[in-house]
Design an enzyme around this catalytic site. Structure first.
Site, short mmCIF file in Angstrom:
data_model
loop_
_atom_site.label_atom_id
_atom_site.label_comp_id
_atom_site.label_asym_id
_atom_site.label_seq_id
_atom_site.Cartn_x
_atom_site.Cartn_y
_atom_site.Cartn_z
N LEU A 8 0.64 -1.33 -0.15
CA LEU A 8 0.14 -0.03 -0.13
C LEU A 8 0.93 1.08 0.10
O LEU A 8 0.74 2.25 -0.74
CB LEU A 8 -1.10 -0.10 1.22
CG LEU A 8 -1.95 1.11 1.48
CD1 LEU A 8 -3.03 1.29 0.30
CD2 LEU A 8 -2.72 1.04 2.66
N THR A 9 1.89 1.47 0.95
CA THR A 9 2.79 2.65 1.05
C THR A 9 3.57 2.55 -0.22
O THR A 9 3.99 1.62 -0.65
CB THR A 9 3.58 2.26 2.37
OG1 THR A 9 2.83 2.11 3.46
CG2 THR A 9 4.39 3.48 2.53
N GLY A 23 2.48 7.78 2.37
CA GLY A 23 2.50 6.86 3.34
C GLY A 23 0.98 6.91 4.28
O GLY A 23 0.29 6.39 3.90
N ILE A 60 7.99 -2.69 2.14
CA ILE A 60 6.88 -3.58 2.16
C ILE A 60 7.49 -4.91 2.81
O ILE A 60 8.61 -5.68 2.46
CB ILE A 60 6.52 -4.15 0.67
CG1 ILE A 60 6.08 -2.68 -0.02
CG2 ILE A 60 5.67 -4.92 0.55
CD1 ILE A 60 4.80 -1.91 0.65
N LEU A 94 -6.08 -3.39 7.07
CA LEU A 94 -5.12 -2.98 7.98
C LEU A 94 -5.85 -2.84 9.63
O LEU A 94 -5.02 -3.11 10.74
CB LEU A 94 -4.89 -1.42 7.72
CG LEU A 94 -4.09 -1.23 6.72
CD1 LEU A 94 -3.93 0.14 6.12
CD2 LEU A 94 -2.67 -1.80 6.86
N ARG A 141 -4.25 -4.68 12.61
CA ARG A 141 -3.81 -3.92 13.82
C ARG A 141 -4.19 -4.36 14.99
O ARG A 141 -3.73 -4.09 16.07
CB ARG A 141 -4.53 -2.54 13.62
CG ARG A 141 -4.10 -1.58 12.65
CD ARG A 141 -4.66 -0.43 12.36
NE ARG A 141 -4.12 0.42 11.25
CZ ARG A 141 -4.80 1.27 10.45
NH1 ARG A 141 -6.06 1.30 10.42
NH2 ARG A 141 -4.22 1.89 9.61
N GLU A 182 1.13 0.51 9.86
CA GLU A 182 -0.24 0.09 10.20
C GLU A 182 -0.83 1.43 11.00
O GLU A 182 -1.75 1.12 11.71
CB GLU A 182 -0.39 -0.89 11.20
CG GLU A 182 0.39 -2.07 10.89
CD GLU A 182 -0.35 -3.12 9.76
OE1 GLU A 182 -1.61 -3.03 9.86
OE2 GLU A 182 0.26 -4.03 9.28
N THR A 188 0.44 5.59 11.98
CA THR A 188 1.21 6.03 12.95
C THR A 188 0.36 6.38 14.23
O THR A 188 -0.97 6.64 14.33
CB THR A 188 2.04 7.44 12.41
OG1 THR A 188 0.80 8.21 12.40
CG2 THR A 188 2.68 7.26 11.22
C1 LIG Z 1 9.84 -1.62 8.79
C2 LIG Z 1 8.42 -1.21 8.08
C3 LIG Z 1 7.53 -2.46 7.59
C4 LIG Z 1 6.45 -1.77 7.06
N1 LIG Z 1 5.82 -2.43 6.26
C5 LIG Z 1 4.78 -2.20 5.33
C6 LIG Z 1 4.00 -3.17 4.48
O1 LIG Z 1 4.27 -4.42 4.72
N2 LIG Z 1 3.14 -2.64 3.80
C7 LIG Z 1 2.91 -1.27 3.69
O2 LIG Z 1 1.99 -0.88 2.72
N3 LIG Z 1 3.69 -0.39 4.21
C8 LIG Z 1 4.61 -0.79 5.29
N4 LIG Z 1 5.21 0.11 6.09
C9 LIG Z 1 4.88 1.43 5.85
C10 LIG Z 1 4.10 2.06 6.84
O3 LIG Z 1 2.81 1.72 6.84
C11 LIG Z 1 4.20 3.80 6.77
O4 LIG Z 1 5.63 3.99 7.03
C12 LIG Z 1 3.56 4.54 7.78
O5 LIG Z 1 2.12 4.39 7.27
C13 LIG Z 1 3.62 5.88 7.71
O6 LIG Z 1 3.86 6.57 6.37
P1 LIG Z 1 5.28 7.15 6.19
O7 LIG Z 1 6.41 6.50 6.66
O8 LIG Z 1 5.45 7.68 4.85
O9 LIG Z 1 5.30 8.55 7.04
P2 LIG Z 1 4.55 9.84 6.56
O10 LIG Z 1 3.13 9.76 6.33
O11 LIG Z 1 5.22 10.87 6.02
O12 LIG Z 1 4.29 10.55 8.15
C14 LIG Z 1 5.39 11.30 8.65
C15 LIG Z 1 5.00 12.01 10.14
O13 LIG Z 1 3.99 12.76 9.83
C16 LIG Z 1 2.85 12.49 10.75
N5 LIG Z 1 1.58 12.84 10.00
C17 LIG Z 1 1.35 12.42 8.66
N6 LIG Z 1 0.11 12.81 8.17
C18 LIG Z 1 -0.26 13.72 9.48
C19 LIG Z 1 -1.41 14.25 9.73
N7 LIG Z 1 -2.46 14.53 8.93
N8 LIG Z 1 -1.63 15.21 10.97
C20 LIG Z 1 -0.65 14.89 11.74
N9 LIG Z 1 0.46 14.19 11.77
C21 LIG Z 1 0.55 13.57 10.32
C22 LIG Z 1 3.00 10.99 10.87
O14 LIG Z 1 2.12 10.58 11.94
C23 LIG Z 1 4.49 10.90 11.03
O15 LIG Z 1 4.71 11.10 12.35
C24 LIG Z 1 6.30 -0.39 6.96
C25 LIG Z 1 6.98 0.59 7.53
C26 LIG Z 1 8.16 0.12 8.24
C27 LIG Z 1 9.10 1.09 9.10
#
Ligand SMILES: Cc1cc2nc3c(=O)[nH]c(=O)nc-3n(C[C@H](O)[C@H](O)[C@H](O)COP(=O)(O)OP(=O)(O)OC[C@H]3O[C@@H](n4cnc5c(N)ncnc54)[C@H](O)[C@@H]3O)c2cc1C
Length: 386
Positions: A133-134, A139, A165, A241, A245, A365, A367
């Site tokens: 998804l990401t 994200g 992923i 999700l 979760r 899943e 933040t």
């Molecule tokens: C080890 C690992 C495994 C993963 N496995 C998967 C997987 O299998 N499949 C998959 O699809 N994804 C996976 N992910 C991705 C994960 O779901 C994303 O990292 C997560 O959804 C956050 O997205 P981002 O990292 O792009 O952060 P961003 O979306 O850029 O966010 C950065 C910060 O800004 C904050 N923020 C964002 N929007 C807002 C808002 N509207 N208001 C306030 N604060 C906000 C967030 O809370 C965070 O603190 C994985 C991540 C990790 C680290």
């Protein structure tokens, strides 16, 4: 039974639930604990081997029914997640992504043919799945995803990329979410399809006993039957999700319990100023507060699990569990680290590994901030996401 179970919460489980828990705990003791520090240090985990062993025990897609899945309750699945994560969050992630994300998506939204093709081998661990998804630039806000699906005759063409992923470097199939003309659609994509390339993401400082990858999709041509027919709109991946979760709500407690048990044992034997660390009031205050939080977290997980089993669990309720239990588990891991002093940062003890892992669990899943916004929206009726 754990020494932190002061409230006898064990008595709230039935015999079958306790039995499943014991079986998974034994597996983790035999197959994960002796090796996990090494896997973590090397940034590698024998995912295929583990998947087959977990499959033999019926842990993959354990809460799903039919197609070789065990059909257990949500609570039993939660307890399994707790035990797995007491070993390592990365090992629990392997099982969560396989069962709650990849298998669940196919089970819930796939055609009968897709289910027959993928679910039985995924349940045994012969086939590994992942969930894309990401994206690199999207994200927390998957609605703006850039990956596109367009029809070309009877076929589909997928173009874009997925990032972070879990399981991707070893997976046979990816559930990929992409924007089509009519909205977000899901596809079961064999990862050996021409145009797909997977790159392992290295140098993670967290979840090192888990394989994470980037999937590039360069005009990947898929037959019409790769589309998950039941999945239309962003609601579909979000429902997956919610499933996953729920496992995290329980799993995080496992990491916290392992930290607490390790710390209790350490504080009872490590002597400073002529008495064990456990004999200092400041240490006891820390231990008491952590045990209280752990038990509150367990009650919360159990309540959500029972709601899930009654078919009444709502997404914002899962947000309450994920927000609280991961946040508290991380706080417990960090506090335990202080009690171990310098040994707290050593890989000879599991504390720092759990703390580092929980940083990822806090982020994936949804933040913590996103779950606060989900809960905030429910409380106020106002959408504060954008
Ligand atoms: C080890 C690992 C495994 C993963 N496995 C998967 C997987 O299998 N499949 C998959 O699809 N994804 C996976 N992910 C991705 C994960 O779901 C994303 O990292 C997560 O959804 C956050 O997205 P981002 O990292 O792009 O952060 P961003 O979306 O850029 O966010 C950065 C910060 O800004 C904050 N923020 C964002 N929007 C807002 C808002 N509207 N208001 C306030 N604060 C906000 C967030 O809370 C965070 O603190 C994985 C991540 C990790 C680290």
């Amino acid at each position: 039974m754990t020494p932190v179970d002061l409230l006898d919460l064990d008595s709230l489980l039935d015999d079958e639930e306790r039995q499943i828990r014991s079986v998974v705990r034994r597996l983790v003791d035999d197959r994960v604990r002796p090796h996990v520090a090494d896997w973590y240090e090397r940034g590698h985990v024998p995912a295929r081997e583990l998947a087959r062993e977990f499959g033999r025990l019926g842990l993959l897609g354990m809460h799903l029914t039919g197609y070789g899945c065990a059909g257990s309750t949500a609570v039993a699945y939660g307890l399994a997640c707790l035990e797995l994560e007491a070993g390592d969050s990365g090992v629990r992630s392997l099982v969560s992504v396989q069962g709650s994300l990849a298998m669940y998506a196919i089970w819930r939204y796939g055609s009968e043919e897709q289910k027959q093709r993928w679910l039985p081998p995924m349940a045994t661990g012969e086939a590994i799945g992942c969930f894309g998804l990401t994206e690199p630039d999207h994200g927390s806000d998957p609605a703006s995803m850039a990956t596109r699906a367009r029809r070309d005759g009877d076929d589909w063409l997928l173009h874009g990329g997925k990032m972070w992923i879990t399981n991707a470097p070893v997976a046979d199939v990816a559930v990929i979410w992409a924007r089509a003309e009519e909205g977000v659609r899901g596809f079961a994509v064999p990862l050996d399809s021409p145009g797909v390339s997977v790159r392992e993401i290295r140098r993670k400082m967290s979840l090192r006993a888990s394989l994470t990858g980037e999937i590039a999709l360069d005009d990947v041509r898929l037959p019409a039957d790769a589309l998950l027919p039941g999945a239309a709109g962003l609601k579909a991946p979000l429902s997956c999700l919610t499933e996953a979760r729920h496992g995290i709500v329980w799993g995080a407690l496992g990491a916290a319990r392992d930290c607490l048990e390790t710390t209790l044992a350490y504080a009872g034997t490590r002597t400073q100023f002529g008495r064990p660390l456990a004999g200092f009031q400041l240490t006891q205050a820390k231990l008491a507060d952590m045990a209280v939080e752990w038990q509150k977290g367990f009650l919360l997980a159990l309540h959500l699990g029972r709601l899930a089993d009654a078919g009444k669990l709502r997404p914002e309720q899962v947000s309450v569990g994920k927000l609280n239990n991961v946040r508290e588990a991380l706080a417990i891991a960090r506090q335990c680290r202080t009690i171990l002093g310098a040994n707290g940062v050593s890989g000879e003890y599991p504390i720092m590994r759990h703390a580092n892992n929980l940083e990822s669990v806090l982020t994936y899943e949804g933040t913590s901030e996103i779950h606060q916004l989900v809960i905030g929206q429910r409380l106020t009726g106002l959408n504060a996401f954008a």
